[in-house]
Every structure is written in C-alpha cells, then in structure tokens.
Write a protein that holds these residues in place. Structure first.
Motif, short mmCIF file in Angstrom:
data_model
loop_
_atom_site.label_atom_id
_atom_site.label_comp_id
_atom_site.label_asym_id
_atom_site.label_seq_id
_atom_site.Cartn_x
_atom_site.Cartn_y
_atom_site.Cartn_z
N LYS A 170 0.83 -1.20 0.00
CA LYS A 170 0.00 0.00 0.00
C LYS A 170 0.86 1.26 0.00
N GLY A 172 0.05 4.99 1.52
CA GLY A 172 -0.99 5.72 2.22
C GLY A 172 -2.21 4.83 2.37
N ASN A 173 -3.35 5.34 1.91
CA ASN A 173 -4.58 4.55 1.96
C ASN A 173 -4.85 3.79 0.66
N ASN A 175 -4.29 0.98 -2.33
CA ASN A 175 -3.74 -0.33 -2.67
C ASN A 175 -2.99 -0.20 -3.99
N TRP A 214 5.37 8.74 2.56
CA TRP A 214 4.73 7.91 3.57
C TRP A 214 5.76 7.15 4.41
N HIS A 248 -7.06 7.06 -4.71
CA HIS A 248 -7.34 7.92 -3.56
C HIS A 248 -6.17 8.85 -3.26
N GLU A 304 -0.44 4.95 13.06
CA GLU A 304 -1.32 4.68 11.92
C GLU A 304 -1.92 3.29 11.99
N GLU A 305 -1.17 2.36 12.55
CA GLU A 305 -1.63 0.97 12.64
C GLU A 305 -2.36 0.68 13.95
N GLU A 384 -2.66 13.82 6.40
CA GLU A 384 -4.10 13.87 6.18
C GLU A 384 -4.47 15.13 5.39
N LEU A 389 -3.20 10.34 3.68
CA LEU A 389 -3.89 9.44 4.61
C LEU A 389 -5.36 9.81 4.69
#
Length: 389
Positions: A170, A172-173, A175, A214, A248, A304-305, A384, A389
């Motif tokens: 991945k 960021g957000n 895939n 990232w 995204h 983040e996780e 963000e 993110l």
C-alpha cells in the motif's frame, strides 16, 4: 526557506530552462554542498553555479562540487553502456522489458549525464523472470538478490534491479500494488523494449513520491523529474489528477503538481496550501533521512496501525505481520510460505543488528519521548491535510 535552499531551487530552474542564476545570494558553500548532496543534485547545481563568485571563493566546496560533477558523467557513461547491453541481450532472447524511473527519465533531462541514479530499474513479465535470470548470468552478471518481485544483478559496479512489479504494498490509503499490477501492459513496445504511457508514468511517479513521503521522505529531485516529464510531453495534468482518484491520491497529486508549478513553472497550480509540502521536500533530502527524527517516523507508522503504547510499537517493530514481512527484500523467502514467518523474524533481527545497528538504535532510542509522539502526530495530521492518509 534559507538562502542555500533558495539558491538550490534557482539552480534547478536555470538547469531546466537553460537560463542563468542570480549571483547576489549570500550562501554558505559548505551548507550548499551538503544540501545538494542530500538531494542527489550536486552535479546539476555545479553545472549552473560553477562561475558563481561566492562558490569560486570556496576552494574546498568548489572542488567537491567539481568531483561530483565529473563522477556523474563517468557513472552515466557506464550505466548507459550497461542499458544498451541489457537491451541487446533481452531483445535477442525475445524478453519484453521496460526501463523506468531514472533509467528512462534521465534521457529527457537537458543534460542527461547529470541526473544521478543509484541503479538501473528494469521491468519484465513475471513469466520471463527465469529466462531473464539465465540471460543475465550468461552475460557476466552476478545475482545479489533473488527473492520476491525484484531480482538484483551486479556487474562492474553496475547494479540492476529487475522488477516484475513496479509497486509493492500500500501507499498511504491506496492499494497501489494492485493498481499497478499490470504496468507492463501500459507500455508501447518497439521490438521488445517498451516505454510506459506518459500519463500512466506520471501516475506512477506521483505514487512513487507518495510512497517516499509515507515512509521517510522525498526530495526536490523527484519534483524536478516531474517537471522534466511535463515539459517534454505536455500531458493533461487534469486528466492525471482525475485518474489518481482511483488510487485515492488525487488531492496529493494536486499538492505535488502545484509545488511543481510554483518551483518550475510547469504543471498546474491548484487551489491548495503547499507551504508544508515544500518545507518537507526541501528540508529532508532525497530519501527523507536528513534533519529528521527516525524515531518519530517509526512512531507515526505505529500510530497509523493503532499501536498507541511504546510496548506495542516495539513489538510491532520486532514482529511485523506476514503481509509486511513478505515485502522486505532480504526476507522474501517467506512469500507464499507464511509458516516460515517465525524464521523470518529471527533472520530479520540478526540482519538488522549486523547491517543496520545505528539505524535501529536511532529509531528506538527515543520512542517513549513525549516529543517523539507529538512529532509523529503532527506528521499524521500533515499527511491527512495533503490527502496521503
């Protein structure tokens, strides 16, 4: 930005546009050289600043710049010969291949010799990997890494990264691995050598910048890469941004294209705040490891996780998930064999203690500090804001 950072950007603009630089800067030559080296841009800076009176008056820095300049030319010639040789023997054996990143980009630069790259990036089809390995070995290359989607070959100090995919995991957000899974099918081929579609390549370069953001950081050279491609091909920036919605990363693309426009007058200026992004790009060098708290980066990833405690963070560092581990080059042997995960953890710990002891110490020594957590949270908020993110 300080004077040295402003001077560096002026040099990049002059290099890109074939213009001269402003000689009125008051610069510290040693700091300028350190900055240029951190961004892998010393040869470019010297090419346009070699007659600057301040730099001429700093013999030590001037000679260091000059050495970097001539080293780049020698390295370019060696890498160009290697690319020609690789292209020849892969074509002769009917293996489709695409040179990408610096291997392709440098030829669009005003002076290609000055665009540094540490290795030659090459994309082939997964089904051709075994044949490619045989051909590389037959032509005098030794294999230094043969796990996962990247096989590394070396010959006469030339390193070749032979990829079967251009993104792993991945970003960021997004895939990104899945999105770029069929990258080689987005190339146009002449005989067996391909070139990625321009807009697709720009999407990949933006995703690659996002990947660097990232993890640890990206530098000015990556924005210069974008500027060179945009100036050479004049693609539709809006179309690229629109396509980045599938990843995204469309807001991130707007931010980066705006930085590119502000710095190099190519791309497009969107209505977005880029001050923090510019500071991030210019301050931390090509790989984000300059003037940066590694511990804060590690803490940010843990947050983040969902790992909020220091203990949880340390455990996540020691024992990453199978999904993460299978994408680490030196433990790729576990890919497809999750039952080997415990052996992968042990091997990774030994490898890091042997090869990355200083990095591990820096990354973990201040994890529990309030300042580290505050910096990590600040970075999450920044990511963000720019749509990463």
């Amino acid at each position: 930005m300080n004077n040295e950072q402003c001077f560096l950007l002026d040099c990049l603009r002059a290099y890109l546009n074939g213009t001269s630089i402003n000689d009125e800067y008051e610069i510290d030559c040693d700091s300028l050289f350190s900055l240029a080296m951190a961004h892998n841009l010393a040869p470019v800076v010297f090419s346009v600043a070699r007659n600057n009176p301040v730099l001429l008056g700093c013999k030590k820095s001037y000679e260091a710049f000059k050495d970097a300049f001539y080293d780049a030319i020698v390295c370019y010639d060696m890498q160009k010969d290697a690319i020609s040789e690789i292209d020849g023997f892969l074509t002769d054996n009917g293996i489709d291949h695409v040179f990408f990143k610096g291997s392709q980009l440098k030829e669009y630069f005003p002076v290609p010799e000055l665009r540094l790259m540490s290795d030659i990036d090459l994309l082939i089809r997964l089904e051709d990997r075994s044949r490619a390995k045989t051909v590389f070995l037959k032509n005098g290359y030794t294999i230094t890494e043969d796990n996962g989607p990247v096989y590394n070959y070396k010959k006469d100090n030339i390193l070749v990264e032979c990829h079967t995919k251009i993104v792993s995991g991945k970003v960021g957000n997004a895939n990104a691995e899945e999105f770029f899974e069929d990258a080689i099918n987005h190339a146009t081929f002449e005989n067996h050598r391909g070139t990625l579609d321009v807009q697709y390549n720009l999407m990949y370069l933006l995703t690659h910048i996002a990947h660097h953001f990232w993890f640890y950081g990206a530098g000015a050279k990556m924005i210069l890469d974008l500027a060179v491609i945009i100036k050479h091909f004049n693609p539709s920036i809006d179309a690229v941004v629109d396509n980045m919605k599938d990843l995204h990363l469309d807001e991130f693309a707007r931010v980066i294209f705006t930085v590119c426009y502000d710095w190099f007058n190519v791309g497009k200026a969107y209505d977005c705040d880029t001050d923090k992004a510019k500071e991030f790009l210019i301050s931390h060098g090509a790989f984000g490891n300059t003037n940066r708290s590694i511990a804060a980066v590690v803490k940010r990833k843990a947050l983040e996780e969902g790992h909020t405690s220091t203990l949880a963070t340390r455990l996540s560092l020691l024992f990453p998930s199978y999904k993460k581990m299978k994408n680490i080059p030196y433990v790729k042997f576990i890919e497809g064999r999750p039952y080997l995960l415990p052996f992968g953890w042990i091997y990774r710990i030994i490898y890091n203690l042997k090869n990355k002891k200083a990095f591990v110490k820096e990354a973990t020594s201040t994890l529990a500090n309030d300042e580290t957590e505050a910096e990590a949270k600040k970075e999450i908020k920044f990511f963000e804001e720019i749509g990463l993110l």
